[in-house]
Design an enzyme around this catalytic site. Structure first.
Site, PDB file in Angstrom:
ATOM      1  N   HIS A   1       0.573  -1.179  -0.108  1.00 57.71           N
ATOM      2  CA  HIS A   1      -0.020  -0.045  -0.140  1.00 57.71           C
ATOM      3  C   HIS A   1       0.888   1.478   0.250  1.00 57.71           C
ATOM      4  CE1 HIS A   1      -3.123   2.587   2.526  1.00 57.71           C
ATOM      5  NE2 HIS A   1      -3.616   2.437   1.135  1.00 57.71           N
TER       6      HIS A   1
ATOM      7  N   HIS B   1      -1.831  11.033  -1.774  1.00 60.99           N
ATOM      8  CA  HIS B   1      -2.913  10.782  -1.135  1.00 60.99           C
ATOM      9  C   HIS B   1      -3.830  11.596  -0.951  1.00 60.99           C
ATOM     10  CE1 HIS B   1      -5.843   9.293   1.739  1.00 60.99           C
ATOM     11  NE2 HIS B   1      -5.786   8.271   1.257  1.00 60.99           N
TER      12      HIS B   1
HETATM   13  O1  G3P Z   1      -6.546   1.536  -3.113  1.00 59.13           O
HETATM   14  C1  G3P Z   1      -6.808   1.055  -1.828  1.00 59.13           C
HETATM   15  C2  G3P Z   1      -6.605   2.041  -0.725  1.00 59.13           C
HETATM   16  O2  G3P Z   1      -5.513   2.909  -0.998  1.00 59.13           O
HETATM   17  C3  G3P Z   1      -7.728   2.812  -0.535  1.00 59.13           C
HETATM   18  O3  G3P Z   1      -7.742   3.942   0.493  1.00 59.13           O
HETATM   19  O4  G3P Z   1      -7.526   5.959   1.394  1.00 59.13           O
HETATM   20  O5  G3P Z   1      -5.515   4.370   1.346  1.00 59.13           O
HETATM   21  O6  G3P Z   1      -6.237   5.293  -0.676  1.00 59.13           O
HETATM   22  P1  G3P Z   1      -6.699   5.044   0.737  1.00 59.13           P
HETATM   23 MG    MG Z   2      -5.143   4.490  -2.037  1.00 61.32          MG
END
Ligand code: G3P
Ligand code: MG
Length: 251
Positions: A11, A53
């Site tokens: 992630h 993000h």
């Molecule tokens: O793409 C999965 C995840 O990254 C979605 O949540 O807020 O971490 O971008 P976020």
């Molecule tokens: Mg994400």
């Protein structure tokens, strides 16, 4: 559709162990054995896809110090020439001080040269959903032209996925869901998605069966403990997006 992607996805590059969405994070994730990465992509004011993000620059850059309080705190309001001067590493820890923001172009070079896979989450600055989807998909199609494994394009925003579909229909798409919605299957079918990328809490035997019988792969975010990961594996889901590159050995 054949599914060419690894089960484990790092992630934002390497979760929380390095400054999220920077090249340094990708390198750290790769050192832990990860071969697929998720990142968040939005547009600068002059249309350059870059990794971040938040809509606002404050949490993950030194914009307040560098640009001053009178400047807009929103990433999408600044040209790439300005954004490229920011320090996107100091907020995390001193060992990453001076780390720059990354463009999609930068990340594509790293991913392709190393034979890795990418999940591009289209994360539009509010009000630019469709345009961001179009531009990011157009750029991804250009960067991955002729490649056997294409990036998985995902978004929470239907308009962004529609823009991506219109601009580059051949790029695979995933519909991101944080909370349940009754029309999730219909919406994903209409967008020609290949995957549902859900908040892990949304998956149970019933939702997995529904998604799979409609032809979708089932992925989860953001899974950071072993019991939760085991539950998702036991349910037969296809992908796990995690911050804990130090805990889970990717397969
Ligand atoms: O793409 C999965 C995840 O990254 C979605 O949540 O807020 O971490 O971008 P976020
Ligand atoms: Mg994400």
């Amino acid at each position: 559709m054949p599914w060419p992607y690894p089960k484990w996805v790092a992630h934002r590059g390497a979760g929380k162990l390095a400054p999220e969405n920077t090249l340094a994070a990708f390198r750290l994730g790769a050192r832990h054995g990860y071969r697929m990465f998720e990142c968040d992509v939005k547009l600068s004011a002059d249309g350059v896809p870059f990794l971040m993000h938040d809509s606002e620059l404050g949490r993950t850059t030194n914009a307040a110090e560098k640009l001053g309080a009178s400047c807009s705190p929103t990433g999408g309001d600044h040209a790439w020439g300005t954004l490229s001067q920011l320090d996107a590493g100091s907020w995390h820890s001193r060992s990453f001080a001076g780390e720059a923001l990354a463009t999609l172009d930068n990340i594509a070079a790293y991913i392709l040269r190393n034979g890795f896979c990418l999940n591009i989450e289209i994360k539009p600055t509010p009000g630019t959903e469709r345009h961001t989807g179009e531009v990011v998909a157009t750029e991804a199609a250009r960067l991955w032209q002729g490649e056997a494994v294409l990036p998985l394009m995902s978004s929470f925003k239907v308009e962004a996925l529609q823009g991506a579909k219109d601009a580059a229909p051949h790029l695979p798409r995933g519909f991101l869901l944080e909370t349940p919605r009754d029309d999730w299957i219909e919406v994903a079918l209409q967008l020609d998605c290949v995957a549902m990328v859900c908040n892990q809490a949304l998956w149970d035997a019933g939702t997995v069966k529904l998604a799979k019988s409609a032809g979708f792969r089932c992925l989860s975010y953001t899974v950071n403990d072993e019991a939760a990961a085991q539950r998702l594996l036991d349910l037969g889901t296809d992908g796990i997006i995690t911050d804990r590159v130090d805990l889970f050995a990717p397969s």
